[in-house]
Design a protein around this motif. Sequence first.
Motif, PDB file in Angstrom:
ATOM      1  N   GLY A  17       0.806  -1.211   0.000  1.00 53.09           N
ATOM      2  CA  GLY A  17       0.000   0.000   0.000  1.00 53.09           C
ATOM      3  C   GLY A  17       0.839   1.260   0.000  1.00 53.09           C
ATOM      4  N   VAL A  18       0.273   2.326  -0.527  1.00 51.99           N
ATOM      5  CA  VAL A  18       0.948   3.625  -0.525  1.00 51.99           C
ATOM      6  C   VAL A  18       0.445   4.467   0.640  1.00 51.99           C
ATOM      7  CG1 VAL A  18       1.315   5.749  -1.824  1.00 51.99           C
ATOM      8  CG2 VAL A  18       1.348   3.568  -3.003  1.00 51.99           C
ATOM      9  N   CYS A  23      -6.244   0.498  -2.097  1.00 50.44           N
ATOM     10  CA  CYS A  23      -6.144   0.235  -3.540  1.00 50.44           C
ATOM     11  C   CYS A  23      -5.347  -1.038  -3.810  1.00 50.44           C
ATOM     12  CB  CYS A  23      -5.506   1.421  -4.257  1.00 50.44           C
ATOM     13  SG  CYS A  23      -6.551   2.879  -4.297  1.00 50.44           S
ATOM     14  N   ALA A  24      -4.306  -1.277  -3.035  1.00 50.11           N
ATOM     15  CA  ALA A  24      -3.515  -2.496  -3.220  1.00 50.11           C
ATOM     16  C   ALA A  24      -4.332  -3.733  -2.871  1.00 50.11           C
ATOM     17  CB  ALA A  24      -2.256  -2.435  -2.365  1.00 50.11           C
ATOM     18  N   ALA A  34      -1.936  -2.877  -9.181  1.00 52.62           N
ATOM     19  CA  ALA A  34      -2.413  -1.818  -8.293  1.00 52.62           C
ATOM     20  C   ALA A  34      -2.386  -0.444  -8.966  1.00 52.62           C
ATOM     21  CB  ALA A  34      -1.577  -1.790  -7.022  1.00 52.62           C
ATOM     22  N   VAL A  35      -1.559  -0.269  -9.976  1.00 54.49           N
ATOM     23  CA  VAL A  35      -1.494   1.011 -10.684  1.00 54.49           C
ATOM     24  C   VAL A  35      -2.843   1.333 -11.325  1.00 54.49           C
ATOM     25  CG1 VAL A  35      -0.397   2.213 -12.612  1.00 54.49           C
ATOM     26  CG2 VAL A  35       0.968   0.822 -11.078  1.00 54.49           C
ATOM     27  N   ARG A  38      -5.253   2.414  -8.529  1.00 60.25           N
ATOM     28  CA  ARG A  38      -4.886   3.753  -8.058  1.00 60.25           C
ATOM     29  C   ARG A  38      -5.248   4.821  -9.085  1.00 60.25           C
ATOM     30  NH1 ARG A  38       0.309   1.003  -6.245  1.00 60.25           N
ATOM     31  NH2 ARG A  38      -0.153   0.492  -4.076  1.00 60.25           N
ATOM     32  N   ALA A  41      -8.868   5.427  -8.897  1.00 56.19           N
ATOM     33  CA  ALA A  41      -9.187   6.190  -7.687  1.00 56.19           C
ATOM     34  C   ALA A  41      -8.895   7.675  -7.890  1.00 56.19           C
ATOM     35  CB  ALA A  41      -8.399   5.649  -6.499  1.00 56.19           C
ATOM     36  N   VAL A  42      -7.813   7.986  -8.571  1.00 58.74           N
ATOM     37  CA  VAL A  42      -7.477   9.391  -8.836  1.00 58.74           C
ATOM     38  C   VAL A  42      -8.507  10.012  -9.773  1.00 58.74           C
ATOM     39  CG1 VAL A  42      -5.785  10.896  -9.964  1.00 58.74           C
ATOM     40  CG2 VAL A  42      -5.025   9.145  -8.357  1.00 58.74           C
ATOM     41  N   TYR A  56     -13.365   5.828   0.399  1.00 63.32           N
ATOM     42  CA  TYR A  56     -12.002   5.450   0.776  1.00 63.32           C
ATOM     43  C   TYR A  56     -11.864   5.412   2.299  1.00 63.32           C
ATOM     44  CZ  TYR A  56      -6.957   5.060   0.587  1.00 63.32           C
ATOM     45  OH  TYR A  56      -5.670   4.608   0.729  1.00 63.32           O
TER      46      TYR A  56
END
Length: 68
Positions: A17-18, A23-24, A34-35, A38, A41-42, A56
Amino acid sequence: MKMPTSGKRVYRDLDNGVVAGVCAGVAKYLDVDAVWVRGAAVIAMFMMPAVTLLAYLAAVFLLPRWSL
């Protein structure tokens, strides 16, 4: 009535996770990179920020943690 289950669950993946691993964890559940999650999500954050932020934060508090 008993429903069939696949044994597959969504977890927050803290190792990959970031921010909080949401998201991961979703990416691992969907079996995608996961990209992509993510990025979605953006994009969702720009299109509907209130709903995305609320979803979230709900996922951060409701999804169980998973780490190796």
